[in-house]
Structure formats: structure tokens, C-alpha cells
Motif scaffolding. Structure first.
Motif, PDB file in Angstrom:
ATOM      1  N   ILE A 117      12.704   0.396  -7.690  1.00  0.00           N
ATOM      2  CA  ILE A 117      12.339  -0.418  -8.863  1.00  0.00           C
ATOM      3  C   ILE A 117      12.520   0.387 -10.140  1.00  0.00           C
ATOM      4  N   GLY A 118      11.924   1.563 -10.227  1.00  0.00           N
ATOM      5  CA  GLY A 118      12.093   2.435 -11.385  1.00  0.00           C
ATOM      6  C   GLY A 118      11.115   2.152 -12.503  1.00  0.00           C
ATOM      7  N   SER A 119      10.961   3.131 -13.374  1.00  0.00           N
ATOM      8  CA  SER A 119      10.024   3.056 -14.489  1.00  0.00           C
ATOM      9  C   SER A 119      10.745   3.389 -15.787  1.00  0.00           C
ATOM     10  N   ARG A 120      10.326   2.714 -16.881  1.00  0.00           N
ATOM     11  CA  ARG A 120      10.919   2.999 -18.182  1.00  0.00           C
ATOM     12  C   ARG A 120       9.955   2.561 -19.273  1.00  0.00           C
ATOM     13  N   TYR A 121      10.113   3.119 -20.476  1.00  0.00           N
ATOM     14  CA  TYR A 121       9.349   2.679 -21.631  1.00  0.00           C
ATOM     15  C   TYR A 121       9.955   1.364 -22.111  1.00  0.00           C
ATOM     16  N   SER A 163       0.817  -1.216   0.000  1.00  0.00           N
ATOM     17  CA  SER A 163       0.000   0.000   0.000  1.00  0.00           C
ATOM     18  C   SER A 163       0.852   1.269   0.000  1.00  0.00           C
ATOM     19  N   SER A 164       2.105   1.166   0.485  1.00  0.00           N
ATOM     20  CA  SER A 164       2.989   2.332   0.517  1.00  0.00           C
ATOM     21  C   SER A 164       4.144   2.217  -0.477  1.00  0.00           C
ATOM     22  N   ILE A 165       3.981   1.406  -1.520  1.00  0.00           N
ATOM     23  CA  ILE A 165       5.061   1.183  -2.478  1.00  0.00           C
ATOM     24  C   ILE A 165       5.351   2.421  -3.313  1.00  0.00           C
ATOM     25  N   GLN A 166       4.360   3.329  -3.448  1.00  0.00           N
ATOM     26  CA  GLN A 166       4.563   4.499  -4.306  1.00  0.00           C
ATOM     27  C   GLN A 166       5.680   5.404  -3.788  1.00  0.00           C
ATOM     28  N   ASP A 167       5.899   5.394  -2.471  1.00  0.00           N
ATOM     29  CA  ASP A 167       6.928   6.264  -1.896  1.00  0.00           C
ATOM     30  C   ASP A 167       8.339   5.843  -2.300  1.00  0.00           C
TER      31      ASP A 167
END
Length: 529
Positions: free
Chosen positions: A132-136, A122-126
Motif C-alpha cells: 500500500i505504501g505511505s506518503r504525505y 492484524s498482520s497488515i503492518q508486515d
């Protein structure tokens, strides 16, 4: 027919046995595939105050968190796995790029949800971007197909368990309707082909793939670009899918805390029409009483569940004995011994689960004959080919002649007579409302039907209402008319508070949830003229 030799002398109800079979048949394994591309972190839209709303990623995290909380209460034996794709970091057994299987310590990747998983997820967004990171994932010049990798990882997670006894699903959450829009040419064609083939291979193994699309503020999600082919939609199904998926997403977020019995197969029955004709039918549990979960005994030191074991000790020597091979019953001061096989033969009252005895008019079946929730049966051709054809012929004749079938139900612990009532299919412009099939109503024994004594009162002692009181009571009945009333519209406040307190204790929350008691009278409405 499966028999329980030890249960012949017990006074047990078959409802406990049915609940265990329902629990095993209702087990479900789900893998949540969440798109973690940068588009998922853009605002979902504008609210009423013209301020930017939360992101789609935040919406999905809240949705899955609420679903896991409800699952612990309603479907505690289901197992889930959470997997992100289009990520910078990778974490999976196949070591595939762009796929991150999220989990907490002391838990398998696919396992029953616990309080720690819910609390940390539930608190993973912080910490998502830093850890983990985000990418296309699928862009020009990038050879890794992250969606294909995610389906491969999800299929591997769902490898355990048989599809005959467990329902397996893959849920994809994304707001990108064209994941291959950033590439062109033969590379794009090849990636689309291999991804769709991977999805079809998973479906051939009994895995169900569902998509919960999220539309961005500036454009509507277009299923026809790619995902219609991935999950196998054609024609009008494409246009109807978006509204239905939106309802699924809302239901996941706004579920009540209740024990849910999904309309899955409970068990398969052999239905004997005559001696030489036997068909196969599946039974489904419909309405069941909602009760709190069973009590689990825990160790006072380790807080782990305790396992109860039974041992036989010799009265003379005190030695530990094996499970006795003989059973006995005291009869006229004599001990009558039974072997396990003899007990099985005594209980074998029928060679089939369900045997047809005859037919009766529908008006012979009274309302008070239905003492417990009925079971819905539907034909299956998995083991006995032609069962559907025989069932349809029997179903059509019963509807046409206005008859119900009287049958013997050979439950091991409580054999009894049942009534099979045919239900006609009901459809509307939106689809099927009620399916065709038969309701198996469990008929009472003679001592189950009670005849209360009538109280004879003289005319002088009996209280009689006046004509004015009768008129006012009639007006009240006409005014208070609950249209389209259903008991499912109201939640049990005691159960809601019970589950709310358990959730607060498990998650370490300080505040107890407020429960809205919908069963209380509407004081404001009653005060109006």
C-alpha cells in the motif's frame, strides 16, 4: 399497532420479540479512517525501560483488531469498513488519489467482520509498506486533498441503509493536528473550506464524524488548529474532547468479550395520555442478561448457514399447499375457524402502544414487582410536534407529587400493565450522570407473585444462635463492606471462556486463552490477619 395473527394461540414470551427489535434498532455501520502518513509510523513514546514504544499505526491496528473481535461477540450484526488515507496506492470506487479501502476476498467493502478480515488485518503492518505504501498527502505543490477524498469515500460506503434505523459513524485516527500545515495561501484556505464543507454535508445526511487523536511524544494534539471545526466543537467542548477521546481509544482496546446493548433507540411508541392527546416517545434498552449467541445450523459439506423453510402438504393428495388463510381452535369438540383479519381484531386490545390509565403513590410499587429488566423512555418530536412539552409537564408533576403512572402496554404477544417511574436528572461538574426520563417497569400478573408456605417450627426444634455467634456475625457484616459495588465490575468466567474458545477456533490459534475468574475468593487476602 403491528399484530401477529399467527401468534394468538401460541404460548410465546414477548422477550424474544423485543430482542429482535433491539437487534435491528441497534445496528451500526462504522468506517475506520486511518491516517497512513509517515508521522503515524514514528515511535509513540518511551516505555519504562527507556526503549522506543510501538508506533501509532501499530497501536491503531491492534486497537481496531481487538474491537472487531469484540464486535463479533457483542454486536454481530454491525457492519464495518477499513479505509486508509495518505497512501501511495489508491483503491476505491471513486478512483480518488491517496485513499485505499482495505478488504479481503468474498466480502463487501462495508460488511459484517469475519475471521479472515481480523486475521489478515492484524498482520497488515508486515506488508503495508510494500503493498500500500505511505506518503504525505497534503503538501505544497500536491493538488490532491486526501482528507477530503477520504471523507467522500467513507460517505459513499455508508450510503446503504436508512439513518432512521441504522447508526452511521466515521472514526478518524490520526496524530497530525494540522493536515494542511505544509501549504499556504489561497490553496490552503480553499482546501480547508472544501474539507469542512464535505464533513458538514455528511453530518447533514445523518452521519456522525468522530476523531480519535493521538499525541506525539514531543507535542500535544491541538484540536483548535483544524479538527475542532471539522467535527463541530466550540468553547469548552474543545478542552474536554481530548480526555474523552483517550478513554474511547482505551475502551476499544480493553473491552471484555460480552454481548453489548448500546443505548440506542429500540423502537418508537405512541403514548396516549387521553383520547385526544397522544405523544411520541422512544424506548431504550438498559440492562440485559448476557447469554451466549444463538446456535446457527451449518451445512456439513459447504459449512454455509442453513435457511429453514416451512411447507404445507395436503394430507389426502400430498400436494404442496400455500400458507392457509384460515386458522382454527378446538372448542367443546367443535372446530372454530378464524380468518387472519378476525385474529387481528381479537388481538387489537388497544389502538396505541402505550395508554395512560392513572396514577398511584410511589410506595405502592414494591421491589418484587420488577420481574424483568425495565425500559427507559424519552420524548421525541420527530413525528408528533409538542411531545417533549407534554412529557416534561407530566414528568415534573410526577416528581413533585411523588406518583408513578399506571399504563397499559399493548405488546402484540403479551399485553400487560406497566409502571412509569419518573427519573430526575442528575448532573455533576463533569457533565450529566443520569438523564431525565421515565423507567417503564413491567408489572407482574397475579400468578407471577408467589406466596411460599411458611414452615411452622416449635420453639424447641428451631435452632437458635448464641449471643457470641450473633456478635461475631455482626462484626463480620461491618468489616466486609463493599463500597461502590456493581455487578458490572465482574465478568462471567464461563462466558469469557466460551467466547475465547470460539475466537481461537475461528482464527486458527493453537493456544486457548487463559481466563481470569474474578468471582473466586481472594485466598491471599483472606489469609491476612
Amino acid at each position: 399497532m403491528d399484530l401477529d395473527p399467527e401468534g394468538i394461540f401460541r404460548d410465546d414470551s414477548d422477550e424474544e420479540d423485543d430482542s429482535v427489535q433491539e437487534r435491528e434498532a441497534n445496528k451500526e455501520m462504522v468506517v475506520y479512517l486511518i491516517d497512513a502518513s509517515p508521522k503515524m509510523f514514528t515511535p509513540a513514546g518511551l516505555n519504562q525501560t527507556d526503549e522506543m514504544e510501538e508506533t501509532h499505526f501499530h497501536t491503531i491496528v491492534n486497537c481496531i483488531t481487538q474491537s472487531l473481535k469484540t464486535q463479533i461477540v457483542g454486536r454481530s450484526y454491525d457492519e464495518v469498513a477499513i479505509c486508509f488515507f495518505n497512501t501511495k496506492e489508491k483503491k476505491n470506487l471513486q478512483d480518488l488519489a491517496g485513499v485505499y479501502v482495505y478488504n479481503v476476498s468474498d466480502r463487501e467493502p462495508l460488511d459484517r467482520p469475519d475471521a479472515r478480515l481480523i486475521k489478515e488485518f492484524s498482520s497488515i503492518q508486515d506488508s503495508f509498506m510494500s503493498n500500500i505504501g505511505s506518503r504525505y498527502g497534503i503538501t505544497s505543490g500536491y493538488r490532491e486533498n486526501t482528507l477530503h477524498n477520504a471523507l467522500w469515500v467513507a460517505q459513499a460506503l455508508l450510503r446503504k441503509g436508512s439513518v432512521k434505523t441504522v447508526s452511521k459513524r466515521i472514526l478518524i485516527f490520526t496524530n497530525e493536528d494540522d493536515p494542511f500545515g505544509g501549504i499556504t495561501g489561497a490553496v490552503k484556505t480553499d482546501m480547508i473550506r472544501t474539507t469542512i464543507q464535505r464533513a458538514r454535508d455528511a453530518q447533514d445526511l445523518g452521519l456522525s464524524i468522530e476523531l480519535l487523536p493521538l499525541s506525539r511524544p514531543d507535542e500535544k494534539f491541538n484540536m483548535s488548529l483544524f479538527y475542532a471545526d471539522l467535527i463541530g466543537l466550540e468553547g469548552d467542548e474543545i478542552a474536554q474532547y481530548l480526555p474523552s477521546s483517550g478513554e474511547k481509544l482505551e475502551d476499544m482496546t480493553n473491552q471484555l468479550k460480552k454481548r453489548m446493548m448500546k443505548k440506542r433507540k429500540v423502537k418508537t411508541l405512541a403514548f396516549a395520555i387521553i383520547n385526544d392527546v397522544c405523544i411520541e416517545v422512544n424506548s431504550y434498552a438498559l440492562v440485559r442478561q448476557t447469554t451466549p449467541g444463538a446456535i446457527t445450523w451449518l451445512d456439513s459439506i459447504s459449512n454455509l448457514p442453513l435457511k429453514a423453510e416451512r411447507s404445507f402438504i395436503c394430507n389426502d393428495t400430498g400436494a404442496l399447499l400455500q400458507d392457509p388463510q384460515k386458522r382454527f381452535q378446538l372448542y367443546h369438540d367443535k372446530i372454530v375457524k378464524f380468518s387472519v383479519r378476525e385474529l387481528a381484531d381479537v388481538k387489537r386490545v388497544s389502538s396505541h402502544h402505550l395508554r395512560l390509565l392513572g396514577f398511584k403513590p410511589l410506595d405502592c410499587l414494591k421491589d418484587y414487582h420488577n420481574l424483568r429488566p425495565s425500559t427507559f423512555i424519552y420524548p421525541s418530536d420527530e413525528q408528533i410536534v409538542g411531545s417533549t412539552r407534554v412529557f416534561v409537564a407530566l414528568h415534573s408533576s410526577m416528581l413533585r407529587l411523588g406518583r408513578f403512572a399506571l399504563a397499559f402496554y399493548g405488546n402484540p404477544t403479551r399485553p400487560q400493565l406497566v409502571a412509569l417511574v419518573a427519573q430526575e436528572e442528575v448532573t455533576s461538574s463533569g457533565g450529566q450522570i443520569e438523564p431525565p426520563g421515565m423507567h417503564m417497569i413491567y408489572l407482574p400478573y397475579s400468578d407471577d407473585v408467589r406466596y411460599p408456605e411458611e414452615v411452622h417450627m416449635t420453639s424447641g426444634d428451631a435452632l437458635r444462635a448464641t449471643d457470641e455467634q450473633i456478635k461475631k456475625a455482626s462484626d463480620l457484616l461491618r468489616r466486609i463492606d463493599l463500597k461502590n459495588f456493581s455487578v458490572c465490575q465482574f465478568a462471567n468466567p464461563a462466558l469469557q471462556r466460551h467466547y475465547g474458545i470460539l475466537e481461537a477456533l475461528a482464527l486458527g490459534e493453537d493456544e486457548m486463552p487463559d481466563v481470569n475468574d474474578e468471582t473466586l475468593p481472594d485466598a491471599e487476602g483472606l489469609s491476612r490477619h
